[in-house]
Scaffold this motif. Structure first.
Motif, mmCIF file in Angstrom:
data_model
loop_
_atom_site.group_PDB
_atom_site.id
_atom_site.type_symbol
_atom_site.label_atom_id
_atom_site.label_comp_id
_atom_site.label_asym_id
_atom_site.label_seq_id
_atom_site.Cartn_x
_atom_site.Cartn_y
_atom_site.Cartn_z
ATOM 1 N N GLY A 59 0.817 -1.208 0.000
ATOM 2 C CA GLY A 59 0.000 0.000 0.000
ATOM 3 C C GLY A 59 0.843 1.246 0.000
ATOM 4 N N GLY A 60 1.950 1.244 0.781
ATOM 5 C CA GLY A 60 2.783 2.427 0.821
ATOM 6 C C GLY A 60 3.369 2.752 -0.535
ATOM 7 N N SER A 61 3.841 1.736 -1.263
ATOM 8 C CA SER A 61 4.411 1.981 -2.579
ATOM 9 C C SER A 61 3.370 2.525 -3.539
ATOM 10 N N GLY A 62 2.143 1.983 -3.486
ATOM 11 C CA GLY A 62 1.104 2.434 -4.404
ATOM 12 C C GLY A 62 0.729 3.872 -4.180
ATOM 13 N N LEU A 92 5.422 -1.490 -8.745
ATOM 14 C CA LEU A 92 6.298 -0.901 -7.730
ATOM 15 C C LEU A 92 6.341 -1.754 -6.470
ATOM 16 N N THR A 93 5.225 -2.409 -6.165
ATOM 17 C CA THR A 93 5.194 -3.268 -4.982
ATOM 18 C C THR A 93 6.205 -4.408 -5.113
ATOM 19 N N SER A 94 6.219 -5.040 -6.274
ATOM 20 C CA SER A 94 7.133 -6.170 -6.476
ATOM 21 C C SER A 94 8.597 -5.721 -6.447
ATOM 22 N N LEU A 95 8.854 -4.463 -6.856
ATOM 23 C CA LEU A 95 10.231 -3.974 -6.882
ATOM 24 C C LEU A 95 10.680 -3.415 -5.538
#
Length: 249
Positions: free
Chosen positions: A5-8, A100-103
């Motif tokens: 959630g933070g990345s999103g 972005l979450t996966s990275l």
């Protein structure tokens, strides 16, 4: 909130900065920004049109239409951006969030803000007369909090309305909650801000304090001024008498 959630939400915040810079000159007099965020928590999508720090419209994704923040505002021209284009932007936001979450998982620190509630009356306080309490919650990040009210430690749901999230210039959000009240001297109102994913709550209290009526305050000030004037006059007379006695001596 998890790292996903933070990345999103971070990606949505960067999109807001780019849009704000694109519609302003240097130095900017005013900023018109269109802010889109996406996240795994509810609400999963949010889109707002903001002028400076005031929200003008928010986009109702289920209804595919812009909704004015205030009923007196004219409708936002649908030709500026069609609902289809906005839904495509929302899909792109979700795709970016997942990428972005996966990275970023396990590599970047998660961004969070501690909500900061503040409670105040919308109108000057008069005990026993209807009023509206405002709970302004700032520093919200990510935009996924619940706001509730209590009166004397009893939950209150009647007369409660909430606004949508309004983005601020520090990549955070603010949200308002309103409660219709008729305050009494013994009341204790509580605004509770909860973020379920972190299992945390922040509480702000408001206790009505009846202000001194203006007529009573004016009378008290006049009386104090007259007493001070009399005291100074007596002090002056005493000093004159002492000076005369010293001169004769």
């Amino acid at each position: 909130m998890g790292a996903a959630g933070g990345s999103g939400v971070l990606a949505a915040g960067l999109l807001w900065v780019a849009l704000a810079a694109a519609v302003t000159s240097e130095p900017p007099a005013h900023v018109l920004a269109e802010v889109l965020f996406c996240q795994p928590d509810m609400p999963s999508l949010g889109l707002a049109l903001v002028f400076d720090a005031d929200q003008l419209f928010w986009f109702n994704f289920p209804g595919s239409c812009w909704t004015p923040r205030l009923p007196d505002l004219l409708p936002w021209p649908p030709a500026v951006e069609t609902p289809t284009q906005l839904l495509q932007d929302a899909t792109l936001c979700q795709d970016l969030r997942r990428s972005l979450t996966s990275l970023a998982t396990g590599k970047l620190a998660e961004l969070k803000g501690v909500p900061m509630p503040n409670v105040f009356p919308a109108q000057p306080l008069v005990l026993g007369e209807p009023n509206t309490l405002v709970c302004m919650v700032g520093n919200i990040f990510p935009p996924a909090v619940e706001i509730s009210w209590r009166l004397n430690d009893v939950p209150v749901t009647q007369g409660v309305t909430h606004t949508h999230y309004t983005p601020t210039d520090n990549v955070a959000f603010v949200r308002f909650s309103y409660l219709l009240v008729t305050p009494a001297a013994s009341d204790i109102y509580t605004c509770i801000v909860t973020r379920e994913r972190d299992n945390i709550s922040v509480i702000a209290y408001w206790v009505p304090q009846n202000p001194v009526p203006s007529e009573v305050l004016e009378t008290a000030l006049c009386g104090a001024a007259m007493a001070l004037g009399i005291l100074l006059a007596l002090l002056g007379i005493a000093m004159i008498l002492v000076a005369r006695r010293s001169a004769h001596g």
